[in-house]
Design a protein around this motif. Structure first.
Motif, PDB file in Angstrom:
ATOM      1  N   ARG A   1     -25.739  20.307 -14.389  1.00  0.00           N
ATOM      2  CA  ARG A   1     -27.104  19.693 -14.571  1.00  0.00           C
ATOM      3  C   ARG A   1     -27.806  18.617 -13.661  1.00  0.00           C
ATOM      4  O   ARG A   1     -28.963  18.725 -13.297  1.00  0.00           O
TER       5      ARG A   1
ATOM      6  N   LEU B   1     -29.558  21.089 -11.369  1.00  0.00           N
ATOM      7  CA  LEU B   1     -30.899  21.419 -11.831  1.00  0.00           C
ATOM      8  C   LEU B   1     -32.019  20.365 -11.960  1.00  0.00           C
ATOM      9  O   LEU B   1     -32.953  20.651 -12.651  1.00  0.00           O
TER      10      LEU B   1
ATOM     11  N   ARG C   1     -31.587  17.748 -13.911  1.00  0.00           N
ATOM     12  CA  ARG C   1     -31.422  17.399 -15.500  1.00  0.00           C
ATOM     13  C   ARG C   1     -30.627  16.443 -15.920  1.00  0.00           C
ATOM     14  O   ARG C   1     -30.461  15.978 -16.950  1.00  0.00           O
TER      15      ARG C   1
ATOM     16  N   LYS D   1     -28.817  13.018 -16.384  1.00  0.00           N
ATOM     17  CA  LYS D   1     -29.228  11.564 -16.750  1.00  0.00           C
ATOM     18  C   LYS D   1     -28.357  10.483 -15.798  1.00  0.00           C
ATOM     19  O   LYS D   1     -28.027   9.629 -16.383  1.00  0.00           O
TER      20      LYS D   1
ATOM     21  N   ASP E   1     -23.058  12.211 -17.922  1.00  0.00           N
ATOM     22  CA  ASP E   1     -23.954  12.168 -16.908  1.00  0.00           C
ATOM     23  C   ASP E   1     -24.156  10.518 -16.423  1.00  0.00           C
ATOM     24  O   ASP E   1     -24.192  10.426 -15.193  1.00  0.00           O
TER      25      ASP E   1
END
Length: 375
Positions: free
Chosen positions: A145, A148, A150, A152, A255
């Motif tokens: 992620r 990408l 994305r 957090k 994340d």
């Protein structure tokens, strides 16, 4: 009418009279007289016990537990017991002693054989391994992620983690690596000076530090310093339900908490390994020039000639792997921590032990691989 639980204890010759009153509920602790009443049953002058009630209000199982303990204490001394309690309470006390413990309900204390114990231990590992692999999968998904865009993860958390495990660790890394270089040089000098080959101390220290010992020293120190801190921090957040709050807000704890710490350690431990290598070589240099009477330039030239560059690359590989092991062990124990202060302590200790064991196992595996590849 008194609303707090009441216990009145009076001794009339050989008779112990215990009267209960007030309102008994789970939120109210037992009155101090309750302990006095239980202790009085053990008095050898007491020959009879009477349980009574006076202005008894609402009650729950807390009163029943106290009266059952009184009855048990009286029965243990085989004392005559009189009860003048509400009908419902008397029925519950009789019911508590009416059903004997079911035979065989207690845990068996039969000893099991060695093979059975080993088998049970191996079978118990499966859910733990599955849980750990699930955690690793979550970490890999967090990294994906991140690529990408994305994830957090806040950049400030990453920089704070890098400072904590990088700059803040320089003093302890300097001391341990310098001393380890000294020790390595002294150990080598014991044997090499017998053959007049003390100049090879430079190669021994250089290869030892650059190839594996510098990375191991950094890994062990960071396991105790940073891995334990990660487990304690995330474990405390787990106790305070802050991790649950993140999940409730739709923020992945992996994340937000795990990813910056894993990336920080994987980035900083190789750099600390380079620094540890330098400090270790300086330690060997001090021993070679001060104790073995080697010329400083001669020692430096010997180090350059005897230590191929490939050992530096291999040491960085060790350091990167150790960083991942320390970060994953600390964060995993923190995320899986229980909900008590004791669980935080256990998670911290377990994280350090697992990280150090992981470093040793990884060292063995990488060493075998390097030997097979001829590097």
């Amino acid at each position: 009418m008194e609303t707090s639980p009441q216990v009145t204890v009076s001794v009339q010759g050989p008779l112990l009279r215990v009267s209960v009153g007030g309102r008994w509920n789970f939120d109210e602790p037992w009155p101090s007289e309750a302990a006095t009443a239980l202790a009085s049953v053990a008095d050898q002058r007491i020959r009879e016990v009477s349980l009574e009630s006076d202005n008894l209000g609402q009650w729950d199982s807390t009163l029943l537990v106290f009266l059952v303990q009184m009855v048990k204490a009286a029965r243990a001394r085989q004392l005559p017991l009189r009860t003048m309690l509400p009908e419902g309470l008397e029925r519950l006390i009789k019911l508590a002693f009416a059903v004997p413990a079911k035979e065989g309900s207690a845990r068996s204390k039969e000893s099991v054989g060695f093979v059975t114990s080993v088998g049970e231990s191996v079978l118990a590992l499966r859910p733990k391994i599955e849980d750990f692999l699930n955690f690793l999968g979550e970490v890999v998904l967090s990294i994906w992620r991140l690529f990408l865009g994305r994830a957090k993860m806040r950049p400030m958390d990453l920089f704070a983690a890098m400072h904590e495990c990088g700059v803040a660790a320089l003093p302890i890394i300097s001391l341990t690596s310098l001393l380890f270089g000294l020790i390595l040089a002294f150990v080598g000098a014991v044997q090499l000076t017998q053959f007049g080959a003390q100049i090879y101390v430079a190669g021994l220290v250089g290869i030892g530090m650059l190839r594996v010992m510098g990375a191991i020293m950094v890994g062990v120190v960071m396991a105790g310093r940073v891995g334990a801190a990660y487990a304690a921090l995330i474990g405390t957040m787990q106790v305070n339900e802050e991790v649950d709050a993140l999940s409730t807000l739709g923020i992945s704890p992996h994340d937000f908490l795990v990813l910056p710490r894993v990336l920080a350690l994987m980035a900083m431990i190789p750099l600390l390994t380079l620094y540890a290598d330098l400090m270790g070589i300086i330690g060997g240099f001090l021993v070679g020039t001060a104790m073995l009477n080697l010329n400083p330039l001669e020692y430096i030239n010997a180090t350059i000639q005897m230590v191929p560059f490939k050992h530096l690359i291999i040491g960085l590989v060790y350091g990167t792997v150790f960083g991942a092991i320390v970060a994953v062990a600390g964060c995993y124990q923190g995320i899986r921590c229980g909900r008590s202060a004791q669980a935080v302590g256990q998670a911290t200790t377990t994280a350090v032990v697992q990280a150090i064991v992981g470093i040793i196992v990884a060292t063995a595996i990488i060493t075998v691989i390097c030997n097979v590849l001829g590097v």
